[in-house]
Design a protein around this motif. Structure first.
Motif, mmCIF file in Angstrom:
data_model
loop_
_atom_site.group_PDB
_atom_site.id
_atom_site.type_symbol
_atom_site.label_atom_id
_atom_site.label_comp_id
_atom_site.label_asym_id
_atom_site.label_seq_id
_atom_site.Cartn_x
_atom_site.Cartn_y
_atom_site.Cartn_z
ATOM 1 N N VAL A 4 0.846 -1.203 0.000
ATOM 2 C CA VAL A 4 0.000 0.000 0.000
ATOM 3 C C VAL A 4 0.876 1.246 0.000
ATOM 4 N N LYS A 5 1.943 1.236 0.799
ATOM 5 C CA LYS A 5 2.842 2.391 0.851
ATOM 6 C C LYS A 5 3.489 2.627 -0.512
ATOM 7 N N ASP A 6 3.969 1.563 -1.148
ATOM 8 C CA ASP A 6 4.570 1.706 -2.485
ATOM 9 C C ASP A 6 3.564 2.257 -3.482
ATOM 10 N N HIS A 7 2.354 1.716 -3.452
ATOM 11 C CA HIS A 7 1.304 2.207 -4.347
ATOM 12 C C HIS A 7 1.084 3.698 -4.137
ATOM 13 N N ASN A 8 0.922 4.108 -2.886
ATOM 14 C CA ASN A 8 0.643 5.514 -2.585
ATOM 15 C C ASN A 8 1.822 6.411 -2.933
ATOM 16 N N TYR A 22 -9.379 18.730 -7.048
ATOM 17 C CA TYR A 22 -9.399 17.276 -6.905
ATOM 18 C C TYR A 22 -9.240 16.925 -5.438
ATOM 19 N N TRP A 23 -9.511 15.680 -5.132
ATOM 20 C CA TRP A 23 -9.381 15.175 -3.769
ATOM 21 C C TRP A 23 -8.596 13.871 -3.821
ATOM 22 N N ILE A 24 -7.714 13.694 -2.871
ATOM 23 C CA ILE A 24 -7.026 12.417 -2.687
ATOM 24 C C ILE A 24 -7.731 11.752 -1.512
ATOM 25 N N GLU A 25 -8.315 10.591 -1.778
ATOM 26 C CA GLU A 25 -9.098 9.881 -0.762
ATOM 27 C C GLU A 25 -8.439 8.535 -0.476
ATOM 28 N N SER A 26 -8.607 8.075 0.748
ATOM 29 C CA SER A 26 -8.092 6.764 1.147
ATOM 30 C C SER A 26 -9.215 5.739 1.119
ATOM 31 N N LEU A 27 -8.942 4.614 0.501
ATOM 32 C CA LEU A 27 -9.885 3.509 0.506
ATOM 33 C C LEU A 27 -9.729 2.716 1.800
ATOM 34 N N LYS A 28 -10.638 1.796 2.032
ATOM 35 C CA LYS A 28 -10.596 0.989 3.255
ATOM 36 C C LYS A 28 -9.301 0.209 3.400
ATOM 37 N N ASP A 29 -8.651 -0.127 2.280
ATOM 38 C CA ASP A 29 -7.402 -0.885 2.358
ATOM 39 C C ASP A 29 -6.173 0.021 2.448
ATOM 40 N N GLY A 30 -6.395 1.338 2.522
ATOM 41 C CA GLY A 30 -5.296 2.292 2.675
ATOM 42 C C GLY A 30 -4.788 2.885 1.375
ATOM 43 N N ARG A 31 -5.138 2.317 0.226
ATOM 44 C CA ARG A 31 -4.687 2.872 -1.049
ATOM 45 C C ARG A 31 -5.371 4.203 -1.310
ATOM 46 N N HIS A 32 -4.626 5.094 -1.945
ATOM 47 C CA HIS A 32 -5.152 6.406 -2.284
ATOM 48 C C HIS A 32 -5.683 6.420 -3.710
ATOM 49 N N VAL A 33 -6.774 7.164 -3.908
ATOM 50 C CA VAL A 33 -7.333 7.401 -5.235
ATOM 51 C C VAL A 33 -7.526 8.893 -5.407
ATOM 52 N N LEU A 91 -9.712 7.918 -10.036
ATOM 53 C CA LEU A 91 -8.567 7.450 -10.811
ATOM 54 C C LEU A 91 -7.536 6.846 -9.879
ATOM 55 N N VAL A 92 -6.867 5.832 -10.374
ATOM 56 C CA VAL A 92 -5.793 5.205 -9.621
ATOM 57 C C VAL A 92 -4.570 5.124 -10.529
ATOM 58 N N HIS A 93 -3.411 5.262 -9.934
ATOM 59 C CA HIS A 93 -2.154 5.170 -10.672
ATOM 60 C C HIS A 93 -1.800 3.701 -10.814
ATOM 61 N N GLU A 94 -1.721 3.251 -12.074
ATOM 62 C CA GLU A 94 -1.441 1.841 -12.339
ATOM 63 C C GLU A 94 -0.524 1.736 -13.552
ATOM 64 N N ASN A 95 0.629 1.141 -13.362
ATOM 65 C CA ASN A 95 1.589 0.941 -14.459
ATOM 66 C C ASN A 95 1.898 2.237 -15.206
ATOM 67 N N GLY A 96 2.088 3.313 -14.470
ATOM 68 C CA GLY A 96 2.464 4.591 -15.072
ATOM 69 C C GLY A 96 1.320 5.395 -15.670
ATOM 70 N N GLU A 97 0.091 4.919 -15.535
ATOM 71 C CA GLU A 97 -1.075 5.619 -16.090
ATOM 72 C C GLU A 97 -2.113 5.862 -15.011
ATOM 73 N N LEU A 98 -2.962 6.864 -15.243
ATOM 74 C CA LEU A 98 -4.129 7.054 -14.395
ATOM 75 C C LEU A 98 -5.293 6.306 -15.049
ATOM 76 N N ILE A 99 -5.844 5.356 -14.317
ATOM 77 C CA ILE A 99 -6.909 4.486 -14.806
ATOM 78 C C ILE A 99 -8.192 4.818 -14.053
ATOM 79 N N GLU A 100 -9.298 4.944 -14.783
ATOM 80 C CA GLU A 100 -10.600 5.177 -14.151
ATOM 81 C C GLU A 100 -11.070 3.883 -13.495
ATOM 82 N N ILE A 101 -11.448 3.998 -12.208
ATOM 83 C CA ILE A 101 -11.941 2.821 -11.489
ATOM 84 C C ILE A 101 -13.343 3.039 -10.928
ATOM 85 N N GLY A 102 -13.891 4.234 -11.113
ATOM 86 C CA GLY A 102 -15.239 4.486 -10.622
ATOM 87 C C GLY A 102 -15.749 5.825 -11.101
#
Length: 187
Positions: A4-8, A22-33, A91-102
């Motif tokens: 989770v720390k690496d992801h964030n 924009y807002w940076i929000e924390s999910l229940k598992d600690g990852r930021h979106v 949006l979440v940062h995944e493999n160098g891109e911002l991906i829509e997740i919701g």
């Protein structure tokens, strides 16, 4: 697999590079979106997001079977003015891109009423993302003078029923279709 720390940590720079509100929000598992208003530049992201949804999730969102989101549907989904029609994407940062997740959205159906919807990518459910997206949407609807918000959903959509209840919506059967329910919230 990233912690989770690496992801964030990896996401922080991509999120900080965003212009506008924009807002940076924390999910229940600690990852930021990152949550922000939908923009014209998100058309391909929205298309890819819909395509990645499972057939069941697509059906729950559109109350119909949609295998391929066509141009007319995308035009309608991207028609946002942030008064009568608003949308927020996660949006979440995944493999160098911002991906829509919701995404959450509303559209005016009257002077004081708006219909809303929220959709979360299958692999990102149960993490509180739908609640975060709906909270931003509800605040925007209130700011824009709406008094009531509602959602028409499949009666079998227990995730939406639970979300609606947690947000204070009242749920009733749809008098026009017994397979559907209507969730209503006074703003």
């Amino acid at each position: 697999m990233l912690t989770v720390k690496d992801h964030n940590d990896r996401a922080a720079a991509a999120y900080a590079a965003h212009n506008g509100e924009y807002w940076i929000e924390s999910l229940k598992d600690g990852r930021h979106v990152l949550i922000r208003a939908l923009a014209a530049k998100d058309r391909e992201r929205e298309y890819a997001f819909i395509k990645r949804l499972s057939p069941e999730s697509r059906h729950m969102r559109f109350l119909a079977q949609i295998s391929e989101p066509g141009t007319a549907l995308l035009d309608q989904l991207m028609d946002i003015d942030y008064k009568q029609r608003a949308a927020f994407i996660a949006l979440v940062h995944e493999n160098g891109e911002l991906i829509e997740i919701g995404i959450s959205r509303y559209a005016a159906t009257g002077e004081e009423d708006c219909e809303c919807a929220v959709t979360v990518a299958d692999e990102w459910t149960q993490l509180g993302l739908a609640t975060l997206l709906m909270e931003h949407l509800i605040k925007a609807a209130r700011r824009n003078g709406f008094k009531r918000m509602y959602s028409v959903d499949s009666a079998s959509n227990t995730a939406m029923r639970d979300l609606a209840k947690s947000l204070g919506f009242e749920t009733h059967g749809d008098p026009d279709d017994t397979r559907q329910v209507i969730h209503r919230l006074s703003l």
